[in-house]
Design a protein around this motif. Structure first.
Motif, short mmCIF file in Angstrom:
data_model
loop_
_atom_site.label_atom_id
_atom_site.label_comp_id
_atom_site.label_asym_id
_atom_site.label_seq_id
_atom_site.Cartn_x
_atom_site.Cartn_y
_atom_site.Cartn_z
N ILE A 4 -9.21 -24.99 89.05
CA ILE A 4 -8.55 -25.25 87.77
C ILE A 4 -7.29 -26.08 87.88
CG2 ILE A 4 -7.41 -24.09 85.83
CD1 ILE A 4 -9.43 -21.84 86.20
N SER A 5 -6.48 -25.83 88.93
CA SER A 5 -5.19 -26.52 88.99
C SER A 5 -4.82 -26.84 90.43
CB SER A 5 -4.12 -25.63 88.35
OG SER A 5 -2.91 -26.34 88.21
N LYS A 12 -15.38 -29.59 91.36
CA LYS A 12 -16.48 -28.64 91.18
C LYS A 12 -17.03 -28.23 92.54
CE LYS A 12 -17.75 -30.10 86.61
NZ LYS A 12 -18.71 -30.66 85.71
N ILE A 13 -17.32 -26.95 92.64
CA ILE A 13 -17.92 -26.42 93.86
C ILE A 13 -19.25 -25.80 93.47
CG2 ILE A 13 -17.68 -24.73 95.71
CD1 ILE A 13 -14.63 -25.17 95.50
N HIS A 14 -20.30 -26.32 94.06
CA HIS A 14 -21.64 -25.84 93.75
C HIS A 14 -22.02 -24.74 94.73
CE1 HIS A 14 -22.13 -29.01 90.84
NE2 HIS A 14 -21.60 -29.83 91.73
N ILE A 15 -22.39 -23.61 94.16
CA ILE A 15 -22.75 -22.45 94.97
C ILE A 15 -24.25 -22.45 95.19
CG2 ILE A 15 -22.72 -19.93 95.09
CD1 ILE A 15 -20.35 -20.05 93.13
N PRO A 16 -24.69 -22.34 96.44
CA PRO A 16 -26.13 -22.31 96.71
C PRO A 16 -26.81 -21.11 96.04
CG PRO A 16 -24.86 -22.29 98.76
CD PRO A 16 -23.89 -22.21 97.65
N ASN A 17 -28.05 -21.27 95.68
CA ASN A 17 -28.80 -20.19 95.03
C ASN A 17 -28.96 -18.96 95.91
OD1 ASN A 17 -29.11 -21.71 92.71
ND2 ASN A 17 -31.06 -22.59 93.37
N ASN A 18 -28.94 -19.14 97.23
CA ASN A 18 -29.14 -18.00 98.11
C ASN A 18 -27.86 -17.18 98.33
OD1 ASN A 18 -27.70 -19.71 99.78
ND2 ASN A 18 -29.03 -19.43 101.55
N GLU A 30 -7.92 -18.61 85.27
CA GLU A 30 -6.75 -19.31 84.73
C GLU A 30 -5.70 -18.32 84.24
OE1 GLU A 30 -5.67 -23.16 82.02
OE2 GLU A 30 -7.63 -22.22 81.74
N SER A 31 -6.13 -17.29 83.55
CA SER A 31 -5.21 -16.27 83.07
C SER A 31 -4.53 -15.54 84.24
CB SER A 31 -5.95 -15.27 82.17
OG SER A 31 -5.07 -14.27 81.74
N LEU A 32 -5.34 -15.17 85.23
CA LEU A 32 -4.80 -14.50 86.42
C LEU A 32 -3.73 -15.36 87.07
CD1 LEU A 32 -4.84 -12.47 88.83
CD2 LEU A 32 -6.71 -13.85 89.77
N MET A 33 -4.02 -16.63 87.27
CA MET A 33 -3.07 -17.52 87.94
C MET A 33 -1.80 -17.71 87.10
SD MET A 33 -4.12 -18.20 90.87
CE MET A 33 -5.62 -17.91 91.76
N SER A 63 -5.28 -24.54 96.50
CA SER A 63 -5.05 -25.73 95.69
C SER A 63 -3.66 -25.68 95.04
CB SER A 63 -6.13 -25.85 94.62
OG SER A 63 -5.95 -27.02 93.86
N ARG A 64 -3.18 -24.48 94.79
CA ARG A 64 -1.87 -24.30 94.16
C ARG A 64 -0.73 -24.18 95.18
NH1 ARG A 64 -2.37 -21.94 88.55
NH2 ARG A 64 -4.53 -22.32 87.99
N GLY A 65 -1.05 -24.45 96.45
CA GLY A 65 0.02 -24.54 97.45
C GLY A 65 0.17 -23.37 98.39
N CYS A 66 -0.66 -22.35 98.27
CA CYS A 66 -0.56 -21.20 99.17
C CYS A 66 -0.88 -21.66 100.59
CB CYS A 66 -1.53 -20.10 98.75
SG CYS A 66 -1.50 -18.68 99.86
N LYS A 67 0.01 -21.32 101.52
CA LYS A 67 -0.17 -21.75 102.90
C LYS A 67 -0.77 -20.67 103.79
CE LYS A 67 3.56 -25.04 102.38
NZ LYS A 67 3.51 -24.96 100.96
#
Length: 178
Positions: A4-5, A12-18, A30-33, A63-67
Motif C-alpha cells: 500500500i505505501s 502487486k504480489i501474486h500468490i501462487p494457488n498452492n 491500511e487501517s492497521l498501518m 516498504s515503510r522503512g522497517c529495518k
C-alpha cells in the motif's frame, strides 16, 4: 495482494494457488498501518510477523522503512515464498521456518511490535495461549504492542493488556499494549 505505501507502493504480489493463505485485506492493512504509524516510528522498531503466511504484513513494514523484521511460519511453501519475494524486492526480512509456539518458547529476542495472524480455525483458548506466552515471556519491549488479527466471532477483550479492537468486514484486529 499489493503493497500500500512506502518504497514499494502499488507493487502487486501474486500468490501462487498452492499457497493456502488468507492475506490481510488492503483495507485492514491500511487501517492497521495508520494506527501503528500514529503511535510508532516504524523505521526504528523491531517487528515480528507471526503466522506470516504470504508475508503480506512483512512486505508492508519493510516498504515503510522497517529495518528489523522477522517472519515466522511453519509452512515450508510460505517460508520459501517469503524468501523468494524478499530477495526479488530486496527486502531485509529474517524468515524462520518454525512452529510459532516453539519459536516463542525458545526466543530470547524482544520486539517493539508483534503482529500475529493465526489460522482462523484457532479457538479462544489458542488465542489465550498465544497472548499468555508473549506477555509472560516479556517478548514485547516496554511501550510495545501486540496486534492480533482474528475472526469477528472471537472476542479478546477479556485478555490481559487488551486495549481495543477494530472490525473490518469478517475480520477483527485487536491491540494489546505493554
Amino acid at each position: 495482494m499489493r503493497i500500500i505505501s512506502g518504497t514499494h507502493k502499488g507493487r502487486k504480489i501474486h500468490i501462487p494457488n498452492n499457497l493456502s493463505v488468507r492475506p490481510t485485506t488492503d483495507m485492514s492493512k491500511e487501517s492497521l498501518m495508520n494506527i501503528l504509524n500514529s503511535e510508532y516510528e516504524i523505521s526504528s522498531n523491531k517487528i515480528i510477523d507471526l503466522f506470516s503466511g504470504s508475508g503480506n504484513i512483512s512486505y508492508e513494514f519493510c516498504s515503510r522503512g522497517c529495518k528489523e523484521i522477522t517472519a515466522v511460519d511453519v509452512n515450508l511453501k510460505c517460508v520459501n515464498f517469503i524468501r523468494k519475494k524478499s530477495t526479488e524486492l530486496r527486502l531485509n526480512i529474517n524468515v524462520i521456518k518454525q512452529d510459532v509456539f516453539i519459536f516463542l518458547k525458545k526466543t530470547k529476542l524482544k520486539y517493539d511490535i508483534i503482529f500475529s495472524d493465526p489460522p482462523y480455525q484457532f479457538k479462544l483458548n489458542d488465542y489465550e495461549r498465544l497472548i499468555n506466552v508473549i506477555l509472560k515471556k516479556r517478548i514485547i519491549n516496554k511501550g510495545g504492542c501486540l496486534v492480533i488479527e482474528h475472526s469477528k466471532n472471537i472476542s479478546l477483550k477479556d485478555q490481559e493488556n487488551y486495549c481495543e479492537s477494530r472490525n473490518y468486514g469478517g475480520c477483527c484486529i485487536s491491540f494489546f499494549y505493554v
